[in-house]
Design a protein around this motif. Structure first.
Motif, PDB file in Angstrom:
ATOM      1  N   SER A  45       0.849  -1.192   0.000  1.00  0.00           N
ATOM      2  CA  SER A  45       0.000   0.000   0.000  1.00  0.00           C
ATOM      3  C   SER A  45       0.882   1.239   0.000  1.00  0.00           C
ATOM      4  N   ASP A  46       0.260   2.386  -0.097  1.00  0.00           N
ATOM      5  CA  ASP A  46       0.997   3.645  -0.094  1.00  0.00           C
ATOM      6  C   ASP A  46       1.537   3.998   1.287  1.00  0.00           C
ATOM      7  N   GLU A  47       1.089   3.284   2.320  1.00  0.00           N
ATOM      8  CA  GLU A  47       1.479   3.574   3.699  1.00  0.00           C
ATOM      9  C   GLU A  47       2.409   2.528   4.315  1.00  0.00           C
ATOM     10  N   VAL A  48       2.684   1.436   3.613  1.00  0.00           N
ATOM     11  CA  VAL A  48       3.513   0.370   4.177  1.00  0.00           C
ATOM     12  C   VAL A  48       4.991   0.779   4.147  1.00  0.00           C
ATOM     13  N   GLY A  84      10.119  -5.509   2.857  1.00  0.00           N
ATOM     14  CA  GLY A  84      10.939  -6.106   1.809  1.00  0.00           C
ATOM     15  C   GLY A  84      10.625  -5.684   0.387  1.00  0.00           C
ATOM     16  N   TYR A  85       9.885  -4.613   0.225  1.00  0.00           N
ATOM     17  CA  TYR A  85       9.585  -4.142  -1.122  1.00  0.00           C
ATOM     18  C   TYR A  85      10.762  -3.389  -1.738  1.00  0.00           C
ATOM     19  N   PHE A 132      16.053   8.535   3.049  1.00  0.00           N
ATOM     20  CA  PHE A 132      15.123   7.466   3.372  1.00  0.00           C
ATOM     21  C   PHE A 132      15.336   6.895   4.771  1.00  0.00           C
ATOM     22  N   TYR A 133      16.190   7.540   5.572  1.00  0.00           N
ATOM     23  CA  TYR A 133      16.425   7.076   6.939  1.00  0.00           C
ATOM     24  C   TYR A 133      15.238   7.336   7.844  1.00  0.00           C
ATOM     25  N   GLN A 185       9.536   8.607   5.597  1.00  0.00           N
ATOM     26  CA  GLN A 185       9.928   8.696   4.197  1.00  0.00           C
ATOM     27  C   GLN A 185      10.263   7.325   3.629  1.00  0.00           C
ATOM     28  N   ARG A 186       9.751   6.305   4.281  1.00  0.00           N
ATOM     29  CA  ARG A 186       9.994   4.933   3.832  1.00  0.00           C
ATOM     30  C   ARG A 186       8.725   4.310   3.258  1.00  0.00           C
ATOM     31  N   THR A 187       7.736   5.171   2.994  1.00  0.00           N
ATOM     32  CA  THR A 187       6.484   4.736   2.386  1.00  0.00           C
ATOM     33  C   THR A 187       6.327   5.448   1.044  1.00  0.00           C
ATOM     34  N   ILE A 188       5.451   4.951   0.216  1.00  0.00           N
ATOM     35  CA  ILE A 188       5.204   5.612  -1.068  1.00  0.00           C
ATOM     36  C   ILE A 188       4.694   7.025  -0.830  1.00  0.00           C
ATOM     37  N   LYS A 189       3.757   7.181   0.084  1.00  0.00           N
ATOM     38  CA  LYS A 189       3.219   8.510   0.380  1.00  0.00           C
ATOM     39  C   LYS A 189       4.294   9.426   0.945  1.00  0.00           C
ATOM     40  N   GLY A 190       5.134   8.904   1.827  1.00  0.00           N
ATOM     41  CA  GLY A 190       6.207   9.714   2.406  1.00  0.00           C
ATOM     42  C   GLY A 190       7.219  10.165   1.365  1.00  0.00           C
TER      43      GLY A 190
END
Length: 84
Positions: free
Chosen positions: A26-29, A35-36, A62-63, A67-72
């Motif tokens: 998802s955009d929030e995972v 592991g994506y 990305f730390y 900022q490790r999600t699609i939305k972030g």
């Protein structure tokens, strides 16, 4: 922002060979925890972002967990493009 989200989502789906019926994607995972994305994937994503959006990012961007999600990532890109 939806175009940014869509572009990032499609790149990660292709890069990580994410199945269309993957219920966890998802955009929030958290893309790393689930592991994506791995270190090679992030390099590819950074190159894609630079090429497509003309925004320079590094792995340090990305730390932060947000900022490790699609939305972030999309929020970060929009912020950088706006000059914030």
């Amino acid at each position: 922002m939806s175009q940014t989200v869509d572009a990032i989502r499609e790149f990660i789906r292709a890069q990580g060979k994410v199945a269309k019926d993957d219920d966890l994607f998802s955009d929030e995972v958290d893309l790393f925890d689930y592991g994506y994305l791995d270190s090679f994937g992030i390099v590819g994503l950074i190159e894609q972002i630079n090429e497509s959006f003309k925004v320079d990012l590094s792995d340090v961007d990305f730390y932060e967990s947000g900022q490790r999600t699609i939305k972030g990532i999309a929020d970060l890109l929009d912020s950088r493009r706006a000059g914030a």
